[in-house]
Write a protein that holds these residues in place. Structure first.
Motif, PDB file in Angstrom:
ATOM      1  N   MET A 143       0.828  -1.206   0.000  1.00  0.00           N
ATOM      2  CA  MET A 143       0.000   0.000   0.000  1.00  0.00           C
ATOM      3  C   MET A 143       0.862   1.257   0.000  1.00  0.00           C
ATOM      4  O   MET A 143       0.562   2.223  -0.710  1.00  0.00           O
ATOM      5  N   ALA A 144       1.938   1.273   0.771  1.00  0.00           N
ATOM      6  CA  ALA A 144       2.818   2.438   0.819  1.00  0.00           C
ATOM      7  C   ALA A 144       3.474   2.669  -0.533  1.00  0.00           C
ATOM      8  O   ALA A 144       3.616   3.815  -0.978  1.00  0.00           O
ATOM      9  N   GLN A 145       3.879   1.632  -1.198  1.00  0.00           N
ATOM     10  CA  GLN A 145       4.508   1.779  -2.510  1.00  0.00           C
ATOM     11  C   GLN A 145       3.496   2.222  -3.558  1.00  0.00           C
ATOM     12  O   GLN A 145       3.825   2.993  -4.451  1.00  0.00           O
ATOM     13  N   SER A 146       2.267   1.776  -3.463  1.00  0.00           N
ATOM     14  CA  SER A 146       1.269   2.181  -4.458  1.00  0.00           C
ATOM     15  C   SER A 146       0.854   3.635  -4.239  1.00  0.00           C
ATOM     16  O   SER A 146       0.506   4.325  -5.181  1.00  0.00           O
ATOM     17  N   ILE A 147       0.874   4.154  -3.031  1.00  0.00           N
ATOM     18  CA  ILE A 147       0.537   5.549  -2.748  1.00  0.00           C
ATOM     19  C   ILE A 147       1.664   6.463  -3.201  1.00  0.00           C
ATOM     20  O   ILE A 147       1.429   7.542  -3.737  1.00  0.00           O
ATOM     21  N   GLN A 148       2.903   6.085  -3.023  1.00  0.00           N
ATOM     22  CA  GLN A 148       4.051   6.909  -3.390  1.00  0.00           C
ATOM     23  C   GLN A 148       4.186   7.073  -4.889  1.00  0.00           C
ATOM     24  O   GLN A 148       4.589   8.124  -5.362  1.00  0.00           O
ATOM     25  N   ARG A 149       3.880   6.109  -5.655  1.00  0.00           N
ATOM     26  CA  ARG A 149       4.027   6.181  -7.111  1.00  0.00           C
ATOM     27  C   ARG A 149       2.658   6.181  -7.765  1.00  0.00           C
ATOM     28  O   ARG A 149       2.028   5.139  -7.871  1.00  0.00           O
ATOM     29  N   PRO A 150       2.212   7.365  -8.237  1.00  0.00           N
ATOM     30  CA  PRO A 150       0.937   7.346  -8.941  1.00  0.00           C
ATOM     31  C   PRO A 150       1.104   6.641 -10.274  1.00  0.00           C
ATOM     32  O   PRO A 150       2.159   6.727 -10.895  1.00  0.00           O
ATOM     33  N   PRO A 151       0.092   5.953 -10.711  1.00  0.00           N
ATOM     34  CA  PRO A 151       0.212   5.204 -11.964  1.00  0.00           C
ATOM     35  C   PRO A 151       0.300   6.155 -13.162  1.00  0.00           C
ATOM     36  O   PRO A 151      -0.389   7.174 -13.214  1.00  0.00           O
ATOM     37  N   THR A 152       1.195   5.876 -14.088  1.00  0.00           N
ATOM     38  CA  THR A 152       1.323   6.632 -15.330  1.00  0.00           C
ATOM     39  C   THR A 152       0.752   5.806 -16.444  1.00  0.00           C
ATOM     40  O   THR A 152       0.771   4.574 -16.401  1.00  0.00           O
ATOM     41  N   GLN A 153       0.273   6.537 -17.481  1.00  0.00           N
ATOM     42  CA  GLN A 153      -0.407   5.807 -18.542  1.00  0.00           C
ATOM     43  C   GLN A 153       0.235   6.019 -19.894  1.00  0.00           C
ATOM     44  O   GLN A 153      -0.427   6.080 -20.906  1.00  0.00           O
ATOM     45  N   GLY A 154       1.506   6.230 -19.952  1.00  0.00           N
ATOM     46  CA  GLY A 154       2.172   6.339 -21.245  1.00  0.00           C
ATOM     47  C   GLY A 154       2.961   7.640 -21.372  1.00  0.00           C
ATOM     48  O   GLY A 154       3.019   8.450 -20.452  1.00  0.00           O
TER      49      GLY A 154
END
Length: 182
Positions: A143-154
């Protein structure tokens, strides 16, 4: 050394393999002979006692000459039909001893089962608690890693995020500059 290995092989064959096969044949008959089954049950009880005694006997009297060979002869004596060794040893030694101490043996086994069950339950609870703690730690890490890096889409999303970051910086600078001017 070769004599010891040969003796061990003969004990395995003559004390375990052959009697196990004979026991199998007695059980799998269409109408098993009760006396034959009784004989093999008595034999396996004696072999079990000998197997339990074996490490102690090896340590105490294993140094005697012909000790291993004597064990082999005793095993053959037990199942050889003409000697009736199983019946003699069972009826003369084992049955009276076990009958005399049966209540003590049953009590000790019952206590052992209770302790073993309690220990198994305690260790199971500890393992479960440890697994639960580690699972929550792993979940928190993910969860901490997913909050720190917002998903990019290209590539387009990357240039858009850089442009918005630059405008936010200039706005903040302008706002700070305006505050300093006042």
């Amino acid at each position: 050394m070769l004599g010891y290995m040969l003796n061990r092989l003969l004990i395995l064959l003559l004390a375990y393999a052959y009697p196990a096969y004979e026991c199998f044949k007695s059980i799998e008959k269409n109408k098993p002979d009760v006396e034959q089954l009784r004989f093999w049950c008595q034999y396996w009880i004696i072999i079990a006692v000998m197997t339990v005694w074996d490490p102690f006997g090896d340590a105490i009297i294993g140094w005697l000459p012909m000790y291993s060979e004597t064990k082999l002869v005793i095993c053959v004596y037990l199942w050889y039909p003409k000697t009736q060794g199983t019946k003699y040893i069972y009826e003369s030694f084992l049955k009276p001893f076990i009958s005399k101490h049966e209540p003590e043996i049953d009590r000790t086994l019952s206590e052992f089962k209770t302790r073993a069950g309690d220990s198994a339950s305690l260790y199971f609870q500890r393992v479960l608690s440890y697994a639960q703690t580690r699972s929550f730690d792993l979940l928190q890490l993910v969860m901490a890693q997913s909050i720190q890096r917002p998903p990019t889409q290209g590539p387009q999303a990357q240039t858009d995020s850089k442009a918005s970051a630059a405008s936010a910086t200039s706005t903040a600078t302008d706002a700070n500059g305006a505050r300093l001017r006042k």
